[in-house]
Design an enzyme around this catalytic site. Structure first.
Site, PDB file in Angstrom:
ATOM      1  N   SER A 136       0.893  -1.316   0.253  1.00 49.41           N
ATOM      2  CA  SER A 136      -0.130  -0.079   0.019  1.00 49.41           C
ATOM      3  C   SER A 136       0.903   1.226  -0.031  1.00 49.41           C
ATOM      4  O   SER A 136       2.013   1.177   0.398  1.00 49.41           O
ATOM      5  CB  SER A 136      -0.791  -0.115   1.499  1.00 49.41           C
ATOM      6  OG  SER A 136      -1.527   1.138   1.485  1.00 49.41           O
ATOM      7  N   TYR A 150      -1.070  -0.462  10.369  1.00 46.46           N
ATOM      8  CA  TYR A 150      -1.488  -0.872   9.002  1.00 46.46           C
ATOM      9  C   TYR A 150      -0.107  -0.314   8.137  1.00 46.46           C
ATOM     10  O   TYR A 150       0.110  -1.293   7.326  1.00 46.46           O
ATOM     11  CB  TYR A 150      -2.741  -0.350   8.390  1.00 46.46           C
ATOM     12  CG  TYR A 150      -3.027  -0.588   7.036  1.00 46.46           C
ATOM     13  CD1 TYR A 150      -3.627  -1.793   6.734  1.00 46.46           C
ATOM     14  CD2 TYR A 150      -2.871   0.293   6.033  1.00 46.46           C
ATOM     15  CE1 TYR A 150      -3.918  -2.063   5.420  1.00 46.46           C
ATOM     16  CE2 TYR A 150      -2.973   0.145   4.664  1.00 46.46           C
ATOM     17  CZ  TYR A 150      -3.601  -1.099   4.426  1.00 46.46           C
ATOM     18  OH  TYR A 150      -3.838  -1.513   3.096  1.00 46.46           O
TER      19      TYR A 150
END
Ligand code: NAP
Length: 244
Positions: A136, A150
């Site tokens: 990501s 995350y």
């Protein structure tokens, strides 16, 4: 004739969102699909119904080492050419108020899980296979909203990608990652339903729109294709300019 004819792909989290689009794209190019899901059998079956070709459904909680072991026991005798580590969770983890159970869940699902899956897949993977990790942009830059863990798991996925590329080069296994920006899936639906969040997300995308699962699946398919034969250890930023 498809460029992936004769290959077999295992896609984790293939039931929904980006994973579903990857299953459909790889199947369209000729790969037999092993579609992994966690809780949502109905979505997995919906995805399988959209695939014109061989599909096997497999279930496991990838936060559980025991379930990963059972998953690979069920695949004994199969050979793999493509492994897509896609399954993941996106949860807030504000520093100062994150319970240890949440920290464990994020690390287990997004980091330990892909590591154990890849480790278990290695004996099944043919020499010359491809591994694609879904990381990501959150692993490359700060993103507001208290999701540091995350981001840390995704930065770790990029690091695993570089190191596995070196470790597996003797077997000619190519390892790459794709780093999406905001993609419209179940994962982001609730967050982006808030107009203020949507506006903030759009501002981060200079190309003027959020990504679609297909934007990611097309790049994954490229990395699985013969055209990407000399690319390894890279994390491709596929985010409409979120991070430049
Ligand atoms: P999604 O729509 O929420 O789908 C998540 C998938 O992961 C589902 O297939 C789900 O299975 C599976 N999964 C969740 N927890 C699991 C667990 N404990 N064990 C096994 N499987 C589990 O997510 P998405 O947006 O497609 O995201 C896919 C990947 O892209 C993730 O790694 C995510 O971090 C990454 N990513 C997404 C975005 C974005 O904006 N959407 C941006 C950057 C990166 P079930 O269907 O069975 O529940």
């Amino acid at each position: 004739m498809g460029v992936l004819d004769g290959t077999t792909a295992l896609i984790t989290g293939g039931s929904r969102g980006i994973g579903r689009a990857i299953c459909l794209r790889l199947a369209k190019y000729g790969a037999a699909i092993i579609l992994h899901y966690h809780r949502n059998r109905e979505a997995a079956e919906e995805t399988a119904a959209l695939i014109d070709g061989p599909v096997t459904l497999v279930q496991a909680d990838l936060a559980s080492a025991a379930e990963i072991e059972a998953l690979f026991q069920s695949l004994a005798g199969r050979r793999l050419d493509l492994l897509i580590n896609n399954a993941g969770v996106w949860k807030g983890s504000p520093v100062g108020s994150s319970p240890v159970e949440l920290i464990d869940e994020l690390l287990a699902t997004n980091l330990k899980g892909p590591f154990l899956v890849t480790q278990a897949a290695l004996p099944l993977l043919n020499d010359g296979a491809r591994i694609v990790n879904i990381s990501s942009v959150a692993g490359r830059t700060g993103v507001a909203g208290g999701r540091s863990l995350y981001g840390a798991t995704k930065a770790a996925m990029d690091s695993l990608t570089r190191n596995w590329a070196l470790e597996l080069a003797p077997r000619r296994i190519l390892v790459n990652a794709v780093a999406p920006g905001y993609i419209t899936t179940d994962m982001t639906a609730a967050y982006l339903a808030d107009p203020a969040n949507l506006e903030r997300a759009l501002i981060r995308h200079p190309l003027g729109r959020l990504g679609t699962p297909e934007d990611i699946a097309d790049v994954v398919a490229f990395l699985c294709s013969p055209d990407a034969r000399f690319i390894t250890g890279q994390s491709l930023n596929v985010s409409g300019g979120f991070v430049i």
